[in-house]
Design a protein around this motif. Structure first.
Motif, PDB file in Angstrom:
ATOM      1  N   ALA A 141       0.826  -1.216   0.000  1.00  0.00           N
ATOM      2  CA  ALA A 141       0.000   0.000   0.000  1.00  0.00           C
ATOM      3  C   ALA A 141       0.857   1.262   0.000  1.00  0.00           C
ATOM      4  O   ALA A 141       0.490   2.273  -0.615  1.00  0.00           O
ATOM      5  N   ASP A 142       2.003   1.208   0.689  1.00  0.00           N
ATOM      6  CA  ASP A 142       2.902   2.365   0.758  1.00  0.00           C
ATOM      7  C   ASP A 142       3.831   2.469  -0.452  1.00  0.00           C
ATOM      8  O   ASP A 142       4.631   3.396  -0.540  1.00  0.00           O
ATOM      9  N   GLY A 143       3.767   1.504  -1.373  1.00  0.00           N
ATOM     10  CA  GLY A 143       4.609   1.532  -2.562  1.00  0.00           C
ATOM     11  C   GLY A 143       6.009   0.989  -2.352  1.00  0.00           C
ATOM     12  O   GLY A 143       6.855   1.120  -3.233  1.00  0.00           O
ATOM     13  N   GLU A 144       6.259   0.383  -1.200  1.00  0.00           N
ATOM     14  CA  GLU A 144       7.582  -0.167  -0.926  1.00  0.00           C
ATOM     15  C   GLU A 144       7.771  -1.543  -1.555  1.00  0.00           C
ATOM     16  O   GLU A 144       8.901  -1.967  -1.794  1.00  0.00           O
ATOM     17  N   LEU A 145       6.677  -2.254  -1.800  1.00  0.00           N
ATOM     18  CA  LEU A 145       6.684  -3.536  -2.498  1.00  0.00           C
ATOM     19  C   LEU A 145       5.652  -3.471  -3.611  1.00  0.00           C
ATOM     20  O   LEU A 145       4.706  -2.683  -3.539  1.00  0.00           O
ATOM     21  N   VAL A 146       5.826  -4.304  -4.615  1.00  0.00           N
ATOM     22  CA  VAL A 146       4.901  -4.373  -5.742  1.00  0.00           C
ATOM     23  C   VAL A 146       3.837  -5.412  -5.440  1.00  0.00           C
ATOM     24  O   VAL A 146       4.148  -6.522  -5.002  1.00  0.00           O
ATOM     25  N   GLY A 147       2.569  -5.055  -5.667  1.00  0.00           N
ATOM     26  CA  GLY A 147       1.483  -5.995  -5.424  1.00  0.00           C
ATOM     27  C   GLY A 147       1.394  -7.053  -6.507  1.00  0.00           C
ATOM     28  O   GLY A 147       1.283  -8.241  -6.223  1.00  0.00           O
ATOM     29  N   SER A 148       1.444  -6.624  -7.760  1.00  0.00           N
ATOM     30  CA  SER A 148       1.358  -7.531  -8.912  1.00  0.00           C
ATOM     31  C   SER A 148       2.455  -7.201  -9.904  1.00  0.00           C
ATOM     32  O   SER A 148       2.624  -6.032 -10.278  1.00  0.00           O
ATOM     33  N   GLN A 149       3.166  -8.218 -10.353  1.00  0.00           N
ATOM     34  CA  GLN A 149       4.197  -8.035 -11.368  1.00  0.00           C
ATOM     35  C   GLN A 149       3.540  -8.057 -12.745  1.00  0.00           C
ATOM     36  O   GLN A 149       2.522  -8.735 -12.939  1.00  0.00           O
ATOM     37  N   PRO A 150       4.083  -7.325 -13.711  1.00  0.00           N
ATOM     38  CA  PRO A 150       3.532  -7.382 -15.067  1.00  0.00           C
ATOM     39  C   PRO A 150       3.687  -8.789 -15.641  1.00  0.00           C
ATOM     40  O   PRO A 150       4.610  -9.508 -15.284  1.00  0.00           O
TER      41      PRO A 150
END
Length: 86
Positions: free
Chosen positions: A74-83
């Motif tokens: 949520a904070d943008g420190e990790l990616v939720g979904s990879q392309p």
């Protein structure tokens, strides 16, 4: 917060002392690299479900790890979904 207090808090919340090292291992995992953090969270939640019948304390700690990863997404420190790599 002192280092000892932080370690005690981490052990109580997560079951181990260094959440940062755990997050780094998540970043390096194939699951994260190919699908993203959401699938890591789903896996942790599945593990917690199984643990509920065996060890509720460990289930609670596993859910805390999942929440930490969700907050980092949520904070943008990790990616939720990879392309998609197809």
């Amino acid at each position: 917060m002192t280092n000892a207090t932080q370690i005690d808090r981490n052990v109580s919340m997560y079951g181990f002392a260094d959440i940062d090292a755990y997050i780094e291992s998540v970043r390096e995992s194939l699951t994260y690299q190919f699908t993203g953090g959401n699938m890591v969270v789903a896996g942790l939640m599945s593990d917690a479900q199984e643990l509920m019948t065996l060890d509720t304390e460990r289930a609670r700690q596993t859910l805390n790890i999942a929440k930490t990863i969700l907050f980092m997404i949520a904070d943008g420190e990790l990616v939720g979904s990879q392309p998609s790599r197809i």
